[in-house]
Design a protein around this motif. Structure first.
Motif, PDB file in Angstrom:
ATOM      1  N   TYR A 132       1.314 -10.086  -1.381  1.00 27.28           N
ATOM      2  CA  TYR A 132       1.234  -9.007  -2.361  1.00 27.28           C
ATOM      3  C   TYR A 132       1.779  -9.541  -3.674  1.00 27.28           C
ATOM      4  O   TYR A 132       2.449 -10.573  -3.722  1.00 27.28           O
ATOM      5  CB  TYR A 132       2.009  -7.759  -1.922  1.00 27.28           C
ATOM      6  CG  TYR A 132       3.455  -8.004  -1.575  1.00 27.28           C
ATOM      7  CD1 TYR A 132       4.429  -8.047  -2.564  1.00 27.28           C
ATOM      8  CD2 TYR A 132       3.851  -8.180  -0.260  1.00 27.28           C
ATOM      9  CE1 TYR A 132       5.757  -8.265  -2.250  1.00 27.28           C
ATOM     10  CE2 TYR A 132       5.174  -8.399   0.071  1.00 27.28           C
ATOM     11  CZ  TYR A 132       6.125  -8.440  -0.934  1.00 27.28           C
ATOM     12  OH  TYR A 132       7.436  -8.673  -0.623  1.00 27.28           O
ATOM     13  N   ARG A 158      -0.238   4.383  -2.349  1.00 27.42           N
ATOM     14  CA  ARG A 158      -1.425   4.052  -3.127  1.00 27.42           C
ATOM     15  C   ARG A 158      -2.636   4.822  -2.588  1.00 27.42           C
ATOM     16  O   ARG A 158      -2.678   5.198  -1.421  1.00 27.42           O
ATOM     17  CB  ARG A 158      -1.713   2.553  -3.075  1.00 27.42           C
ATOM     18  CG  ARG A 158      -0.556   1.656  -3.525  1.00 27.42           C
ATOM     19  CD  ARG A 158      -0.058   1.969  -4.922  1.00 27.42           C
ATOM     20  NE  ARG A 158      -1.049   1.768  -5.954  1.00 27.42           N
ATOM     21  CZ  ARG A 158      -1.135   0.675  -6.717  1.00 27.42           C
ATOM     22  NH1 ARG A 158      -0.291  -0.337  -6.531  1.00 27.42           N
ATOM     23  NH2 ARG A 158      -2.045   0.581  -7.671  1.00 27.42           N
ATOM     24  N   ALA A 192       2.803  -5.197  -7.847  1.00 23.74           N
ATOM     25  CA  ALA A 192       2.725  -4.136  -6.841  1.00 23.74           C
ATOM     26  C   ALA A 192       4.116  -3.804  -6.297  1.00 23.74           C
ATOM     27  O   ALA A 192       4.449  -2.641  -6.074  1.00 23.74           O
ATOM     28  CB  ALA A 192       1.792  -4.553  -5.709  1.00 23.74           C
ATOM     29  N   GLN A 212      -6.908   5.619  -1.904  1.00 25.26           N
ATOM     30  CA  GLN A 212      -7.909   4.986  -1.058  1.00 25.26           C
ATOM     31  C   GLN A 212      -8.589   3.813  -1.764  1.00 25.26           C
ATOM     32  O   GLN A 212      -8.909   2.799  -1.130  1.00 25.26           O
ATOM     33  CB  GLN A 212      -8.964   6.009  -0.634  1.00 25.26           C
ATOM     34  CG  GLN A 212      -9.949   5.495   0.399  1.00 25.26           C
ATOM     35  CD  GLN A 212      -9.267   5.089   1.702  1.00 25.26           C
ATOM     36  OE1 GLN A 212      -8.445   5.840   2.217  1.00 25.26           O
ATOM     37  NE2 GLN A 212      -9.600   3.912   2.228  1.00 25.26           N
ATOM     38  N   TYR A 265      -7.310   1.685  -3.777  1.00 22.95           N
ATOM     39  CA  TYR A 265      -6.432   0.515  -3.655  1.00 22.95           C
ATOM     40  C   TYR A 265      -6.533  -0.090  -2.257  1.00 22.95           C
ATOM     41  O   TYR A 265      -6.618  -1.312  -2.099  1.00 22.95           O
ATOM     42  CB  TYR A 265      -4.990   0.919  -3.967  1.00 22.95           C
ATOM     43  CG  TYR A 265      -4.018  -0.241  -3.914  1.00 22.95           C
ATOM     44  CD1 TYR A 265      -3.832  -1.071  -5.003  1.00 22.95           C
ATOM     45  CD2 TYR A 265      -3.269  -0.493  -2.764  1.00 22.95           C
ATOM     46  CE1 TYR A 265      -2.941  -2.134  -4.949  1.00 22.95           C
ATOM     47  CE2 TYR A 265      -2.376  -1.546  -2.698  1.00 22.95           C
ATOM     48  CZ  TYR A 265      -2.214  -2.365  -3.795  1.00 22.95           C
ATOM     49  OH  TYR A 265      -1.328  -3.417  -3.744  1.00 22.95           O
ATOM     50  N   LEU A 266      -6.523   0.772  -1.237  1.00 20.92           N
ATOM     51  CA  LEU A 266      -6.645   0.275   0.139  1.00 20.92           C
ATOM     52  C   LEU A 266      -7.967  -0.473   0.327  1.00 20.92           C
ATOM     53  O   LEU A 266      -8.010  -1.540   0.954  1.00 20.92           O
ATOM     54  CB  LEU A 266      -6.561   1.430   1.123  1.00 20.92           C
ATOM     55  CG  LEU A 266      -5.218   2.159   1.259  1.00 20.92           C
ATOM     56  CD1 LEU A 266      -5.340   3.282   2.275  1.00 20.92           C
ATOM     57  CD2 LEU A 266      -4.113   1.210   1.657  1.00 20.92           C
ATOM     58  N   ASP A 309      -4.365   6.780  -8.014  1.00 26.47           N
ATOM     59  CA  ASP A 309      -4.009   5.361  -7.972  1.00 26.47           C
ATOM     60  C   ASP A 309      -2.714   5.173  -7.200  1.00 26.47           C
ATOM     61  O   ASP A 309      -2.528   4.178  -6.498  1.00 26.47           O
ATOM     62  CB  ASP A 309      -3.867   4.812  -9.389  1.00 26.47           C
ATOM     63  CG  ASP A 309      -3.529   3.337  -9.389  1.00 26.47           C
ATOM     64  OD1 ASP A 309      -4.352   2.550  -8.896  1.00 26.47           O
ATOM     65  OD2 ASP A 309      -2.431   2.984  -9.858  1.00 26.47           O
ATOM     66  N   GLY A 310      -1.804   6.099  -7.360  1.00 25.71           N
ATOM     67  CA  GLY A 310      -0.544   6.076  -6.638  1.00 25.71           C
ATOM     68  C   GLY A 310       0.160   7.405  -6.803  1.00 25.71           C
ATOM     69  O   GLY A 310      -0.012   8.085  -7.822  1.00 25.71           O
ATOM     70  N   ALA A 361       0.836  -1.199   0.000  1.00 23.24           N
ATOM     71  CA  ALA A 361       0.000   0.000   0.000  1.00 23.24           C
ATOM     72  C   ALA A 361       0.868   1.245   0.000  1.00 23.24           C
ATOM     73  O   ALA A 361       0.415   2.335  -0.389  1.00 23.24           O
ATOM     74  CB  ALA A 361      -0.912  -0.002   1.220  1.00 23.24           C
ATOM     75  N   ARG A 405      -9.664  -2.096  -1.820  1.00 21.67           N
ATOM     76  CA  ARG A 405      -9.653  -3.398  -2.481  1.00 21.67           C
ATOM     77  C   ARG A 405      -8.891  -4.437  -1.664  1.00 21.67           C
ATOM     78  O   ARG A 405      -9.155  -5.639  -1.758  1.00 21.67           O
ATOM     79  CB  ARG A 405      -9.036  -3.289  -3.872  1.00 21.67           C
ATOM     80  CG  ARG A 405      -9.892  -2.555  -4.879  1.00 21.67           C
ATOM     81  CD  ARG A 405      -9.422  -2.827  -6.302  1.00 21.67           C
ATOM     82  NE  ARG A 405      -8.042  -2.392  -6.534  1.00 21.67           N
ATOM     83  CZ  ARG A 405      -7.699  -1.181  -6.947  1.00 21.67           C
ATOM     84  NH1 ARG A 405      -8.652  -0.263  -7.149  1.00 21.67           N
ATOM     85  NH2 ARG A 405      -6.438  -0.875  -7.164  1.00 21.67           N
ATOM     86  N   GLN A 406      -7.933  -3.983  -0.852  1.00 22.89           N
ATOM     87  CA  GLN A 406      -7.136  -4.926  -0.082  1.00 22.89           C
ATOM     88  C   GLN A 406      -7.813  -5.317   1.228  1.00 22.89           C
ATOM     89  O   GLN A 406      -7.850  -6.484   1.601  1.00 22.89           O
ATOM     90  CB  GLN A 406      -5.748  -4.315   0.233  1.00 22.89           C
ATOM     91  CG  GLN A 406      -5.024  -3.754  -0.970  1.00 22.89           C
ATOM     92  CD  GLN A 406      -4.953  -4.722  -2.135  1.00 22.89           C
ATOM     93  OE1 GLN A 406      -4.673  -5.913  -1.975  1.00 22.89           O
ATOM     94  NE2 GLN A 406      -5.227  -4.208  -3.341  1.00 22.89           N
ATOM     95  N   TYR A 412       6.717  -1.182  -8.061  1.00 25.85           N
ATOM     96  CA  TYR A 412       6.775   0.243  -7.721  1.00 25.85           C
ATOM     97  C   TYR A 412       7.836   0.494  -6.657  1.00 25.85           C
ATOM     98  O   TYR A 412       8.574   1.478  -6.707  1.00 25.85           O
ATOM     99  CB  TYR A 412       5.410   0.716  -7.220  1.00 25.85           C
ATOM    100  CG  TYR A 412       4.309   0.685  -8.245  1.00 25.85           C
ATOM    101  CD1 TYR A 412       4.254   1.633  -9.254  1.00 25.85           C
ATOM    102  CD2 TYR A 412       3.317  -0.288  -8.206  1.00 25.85           C
ATOM    103  CE1 TYR A 412       3.234   1.623 -10.203  1.00 25.85           C
ATOM    104  CE2 TYR A 412       2.289  -0.313  -9.141  1.00 25.85           C
ATOM    105  CZ  TYR A 412       2.258   0.640 -10.136  1.00 25.85           C
ATOM    106  OH  TYR A 412       1.253   0.623 -11.066  1.00 25.85           O
TER     107      TYR A 412
END
Length: 557
Positions: free
Chosen positions: A489, A523, A493, A525, A527-528, A548-549, A442, A530-531, A496
């Motif tokens: 992960y 990353r 990912a 919100q 993305y967070l 996204d990042g 993240a 989704r995890q 990066y």
């Protein structure tokens, strides 16, 4: 549609007769050529429509083989490299595509070439044409197929020894004492069973040679050597031939500004060729043999001559703690960037759980990560001399000094390692980068500390304070040096994080960072969510929420 194409070509001024079928399934139309002035001619030209045209493939112009190496922009097959047919799916009818190609042939190639306006264009792709020349001359009986140079073009002509590696038939234009030469030979594996000394005349030239100025005979090369080498150098280069010593081939390297040519002189020892259970010796050629020359020096392989800093990086010494999912790939990127000396420390072994995100794969299971990474990267990038240590950071720091180390990378995620490195830097200050990834990647961080700046703040480890997310207690964060647990992960990912850490490490090595800072890839919100639901960014990182990042830089506290 085929009938329309035939009608169009039957009425075109450049097409002189009907088509004929080619062996590859295509169709060829002979092209009408004008009367040529003396010295400006080739036998024939054809418009070739590939099988499936116009739905598939590109129409092209094919010249007779006598045009190869006499006329620029002609491939070894005789195909003419000009822009013409835009290809299918470009809003052009088949007739328009052919009209464009034939117009380009006539106005961009034929008439300019007859007028001499293309004569200088051989120099634009000189190495490509030399590759054609070598391929046309090569046979399975040749004692040498390739020359590797490991240094830049010399300022003055000189004679030196090289190494012929068999059965690979590759000459490394340097003695074994040159570390890069030894690494290259080691990378050849089974193709390096025997090494034979050869003599090399290394001649720098101020202009690129083109097909019309290539040496074509032994006498051409002898005259060139006579005006560029002194008497002692000529004697040294000719001596092996007069002694008829087995294994003493003579090679002439002509180092042009943009490429190099190689020639094997006649009169060397026979070539031994093994085929199945039989072995046969062939005598050396009576004429010179053109050789392809590949540059393997780091300025070219790691920088394409576009990054002068590569030369400086070859002398840099980097100490890396951690050969895991982050460290292994960072080491690979450091080697590709031209770093000359890498010391890699990690006691861990490769397990099946590592495969999905590590540089290594199943072939390295149950092997020490540091040693396996050093071998793989060293074979791929011989300009990087990688030393692996199957030990803990504590043991390494007890047994070794930081003297001579230009930069330290701690990629372990282990607080004990950070503390021990910090103490070692008191006695021997040197720049430090601490890189790590948060769960799910993240966020990823690279903290760069120039010499004189410490990581620990009054015995307090700063890592948790610098993170982008306040993680719940039940999210296990990976601590590679002391725990078998890890947070899942993907390698995508983690890429990066690799880029972030590598770029900051190179900036630190190149002297581009003079004050402590933290670079973070954070990353957003979405993305967070989704995890794991309920996660949120800390205040300093909240600017990344809608993205996204995002890369965020801030001073190290």
């Amino acid at each position: 549609m085929v009938a329309e194409i035939e009608v169009f070509l039957a009425n075109h001024l450049l097409i002189r007769s009907g088509p004929f079928r080619r062996s590859d399934g295509g169709v060829a139309y002979p092209i009408t050529l004008p009367p040529f002035p003396y010295g400006r001619e080739f036998v024939s030209a054809e418009l070739v429509l590939p099988r499936g045209f116009p739905e598939y493939g590109y129409a092209r112009i094919l010249l007779s083989k006598d045009a190869v190496l006499r006329i620029p922009h002609v491939e070894s097959s005789g195909a003419l490299c000009i822009e013409g047919d835009p290809g299918p799916g470009r809003d052009c009818s088949p007739e328009q595509r052919l009209a464009l190609l034939l117009h380009a042939f006539e106005h961009d190639f034929l008439w300019p070439w007859i007028a001499g306006q293309l004569d200088g264009e051989f120099a634009q792709e000189a190495q490509h044409y030399w590759t054609i020349q070598v391929a046309r001359s090569r046979t399975h009986r040749d004692p040498i197929h390739l020359v590797w140079t490991v240094d830049s073009r010399p300022l003055k002509p000189f004679v030196r020894k090289g190494l012929l590696v068999l059965p690979g038939r590759i000459v490394v234009a340097a003695p074994m004492e040159v570390s890069l030469a030894a690494s290259l030979i080691n990378s050849l594996g089974a193709n390096a069973k025997q090494i034979i000394s050869v003599s090399i005349a290394d001649i720098p030239l101020s202009l690129d040679l083109t097909p019309s100025t290539w040496p074509t005979s032994t006498s051409d090369l002898d005259r060139m050597l006579a005006v560029r080498l002194d008497v002692a150098q000529l004697e040294a280069f000719s001596r092996p031939l007069r002694r008829r010593a087995r294994g003493n081939h003579r090679i002439v390297l002509l180092r042009c500004p943009s490429y190099s040519l190689g020639y094997l002189m006649p009169g060397g020892p026979p070539t031994v060729v093994e085929s199945g259970k039989s072995t046969r010796a062939y005598p050396s050629r009576r004429e010179i043999q053109p050789l392809l020359v590949n540059r393997i020096d780091p300025s070219w392989t790691e920088g394409r001559d576009q990054h002068p800093v590569v030369f400086h990086r070859q002398s840099r010494h980097v100490l890396v703690f951690g050969a895991g999912a982050l460290g292994s790939i960072v080491v690979d990127h450091l080697a590709k960037a031209g770093i000359g000396f890498i010391f890699l420390v990690d006691p861990d072994i490769m397990s099946a759980a590592n495969i999905g995100r590590h540089l290594l794969g199943a072939e390295s299971l149950e092997k020490n990560k540091a040693k396996a990474v050093a071998r793989r990267v060293g074979l791929s990038h011989p300009s990087a001399r990688i030393s692996a240590f199957d030990m803990t950071a504590e043991d390494w720091l007890q047994e070794h000094s930081l003297v001579g180390i230009d930069t330290i990378l701690d990629l372990t995620g282990d607080p004990d390692v950070r503390w021990r490195i910090d103490r070692a830097r008191i006695d021997h200050p040197c720049p430090l980068l601490i890189g790590w990834m948060e769960p799910f990647v993240a966020a990823a961080h690279a903290c760069t500390l120039p010499s004189g700046f410490r990581w620990m703040q009054d015995t307090h480890d700063m890592l948790a304070d610098l993170q982008a997310v306040e993680w719940p207690a039940d999210v296990t964060q990976r601590e590679p040096a002391c725990s078998s647990l890890f947070q899942s992960y993907t390698a995508a990912a983690a890429a990066y994080a690799v880029a972030l850490v590598t770029e900051n490490a190179l900036a630190l090595l190149d002297g581009g960072i003079d004050s402590p800072k933290v670079s973070s890839w954070v990353r957003g919100q979405a993305y967070l969510d989704r995890q794991r639901p309920g996660l949120s960014l800390r205040d300093w990182a909240s600017v990344a929420t809608p993205h996204d990042g995002l890369i965020i830089e801030r001073p190290f506290p």
